[in-house]
Design a protein around this motif. Structure first.
Motif, short mmCIF file in Angstrom:
data_model
loop_
_atom_site.label_atom_id
_atom_site.label_comp_id
_atom_site.label_asym_id
_atom_site.label_seq_id
_atom_site.Cartn_x
_atom_site.Cartn_y
_atom_site.Cartn_z
N ARG A 34 0.66 -1.38 -0.10
CA ARG A 34 -0.13 0.10 0.08
C ARG A 34 0.89 1.37 0.14
NH1 ARG A 34 -3.33 -2.91 3.39
NH2 ARG A 34 -2.34 -1.66 5.23
N ARG A 37 2.25 1.85 -3.37
CA ARG A 37 1.22 2.34 -4.57
C ARG A 37 0.90 3.74 -4.15
NH1 ARG A 37 -4.42 -0.93 -5.08
NH2 ARG A 37 -2.90 -2.20 -6.27
N VAL A 38 0.94 4.05 -2.80
CA VAL A 38 0.63 5.68 -2.71
C VAL A 38 1.98 6.63 -2.99
CG1 VAL A 38 0.53 7.25 -0.65
CG2 VAL A 38 -0.90 5.27 -0.42
N SER A 41 1.86 7.04 -6.91
CA SER A 41 0.72 7.59 -7.43
C SER A 41 1.22 9.02 -8.37
CB SER A 41 -0.32 7.81 -6.45
OG SER A 41 0.19 8.92 -5.44
N PRO A 42 0.49 9.27 -9.52
CA PRO A 42 1.04 10.34 -9.95
C PRO A 42 0.88 11.65 -8.97
CG PRO A 42 -0.88 9.33 -11.14
CD PRO A 42 -0.87 8.57 -9.85
N TRP A 43 0.12 11.91 -8.27
CA TRP A 43 0.37 13.24 -7.37
C TRP A 43 1.32 13.16 -6.27
CZ3 TRP A 43 -1.21 17.53 -8.93
CH2 TRP A 43 -2.24 17.65 -9.81
N SER A 44 1.73 11.95 -6.02
CA SER A 44 2.83 11.74 -4.97
C SER A 44 4.06 12.17 -5.80
CB SER A 44 3.00 10.30 -4.31
OG SER A 44 1.64 10.17 -3.69
N ARG A 45 4.17 11.53 -6.99
CA ARG A 45 5.37 11.93 -7.92
C ARG A 45 5.58 13.37 -7.97
NH1 ARG A 45 4.85 8.54 -12.78
NH2 ARG A 45 3.08 8.03 -12.28
N ASP A 141 1.94 12.27 -15.79
CA ASP A 141 0.70 11.53 -15.40
C ASP A 141 -0.26 12.31 -14.50
OD1 ASP A 141 1.73 9.29 -16.73
OD2 ASP A 141 2.59 8.37 -14.95
N ALA A 142 0.48 13.17 -13.80
CA ALA A 142 -0.54 13.99 -12.70
C ALA A 142 -0.93 15.17 -13.72
CB ALA A 142 0.11 14.46 -11.65
#
Length: 253
Positions: A34, A37-38, A41-45, A141-142
């Motif tokens: 988990r 995956r977080v 994620s696009p917004w984490s990157r 991606d974001a």
């Protein structure tokens, strides 16, 4: 003793095996999965990209690389080795939003016209490539789902379909922020090689003018310095006029 089917001469068929309906059961993810995956994620990157850029800009404010203009290059570095080190520092500084005109002037002042121009163009390509890779990996991606407006879609389509021609025009046209062009190209579907080649070719005229101006800054009345300043001022003025006219046309629409 024979059963009824055998006595009648029939053949006995074995009953078909019972089919077991299998349904895929989603297993719960482990805490580590988990977390991965977080983090991916696009917004984490994208948040990581913003943090890296803020950190780089803060480092520039703390270390003040522009002091090279006043104090000069370290005395133990000279020639091609110094130009190579300067090119790497140039690329890193452009990622941290240091203005390229300042770096171009420094390249000419420190290394002269020819070697300074080579170091500045190499640093420009390096900085553009680093920004492109960071934007593509951490931001595309974001940000691509946000390209919904008509103008944004048109710009994205132009960069994606006509990569080399569009980026060459952007580099030749004065007034387009270097970092903004890098990250817009990264968010588009442009490939990296047309981007880098167009950056190298399109950056030569403006970079050469600044390098000559930096090399001849000690003689501001020399013809070379005056011509270089004219090559800087005239395209900048033309770009300002074109931008002003485009802005009024868009307002009219």
């Amino acid at each position: 003793m024979l059963d009824a089917s055998t006595r009648s001469g029939g053949t006995t068929m074995a009953p078909p095996p019972a089919t077991v309906a299998t349904t895929a059961v989603a297993l719960p993810l482990s805490p580590a999965a988990r977390a991965v995956r977080v983090l991916m994620s696009p917004w984490s990157r994208f948040s990581l990209l913003v943090a890296l850029l803020v950190g780089a800009a803060s480092a520039v404010l703390l270390f003040e690389p522009q002091r090279l203009l006043a104090h000069g290059w370290p005395p133990h570095l000279g020639g091609a080795a110094a130009a190579l080190v300067f090119a790497v520092a140039y690329g890193l500084c452009t990622v941290a939003f240091v203005p390229r005109p300042l770096l171009n002037l420094a390249s000419g002042a420190l290394f002269g016209t020819q070697l300074g121009l080579g170091a500045a163009v190499a640093g420009t390509v390096l900085g553009a490539g680093l920004s492109f890779v960071l934007g593509r990996v951490l931001g595309q991606d974001a940000l691509r789902p946000l390209l919904r407006g008509r103008l944004l879609k048109a710009a994205d389509g132009q960069l994606s379909k006509h990569a080399f021609r569009s980026m060459l025009a952007v580099r030749l046209f004065p007034g387009v922020p270097f970092a903004a062009a890098n990250y817009c190209a990264a968010v588009s579907r442009m490939s990296i090689w047309p981007f880098l080649i167009a950056t190298a070719l399109g950056s030569i005229p403006n970079t050469a003018a600044y390098a000559v101006a930096g090399a001849r800054a000690s003689t501001p009345t020399s013809p070379a310095f005056l011509i270089a300043m004219g090559c800087i001022a005239v395209p900048a003025l033309a770009g300002a006029v074109v931008g002003w006219r485009k802005r009024h046309r868009l307002r009219g629409r």
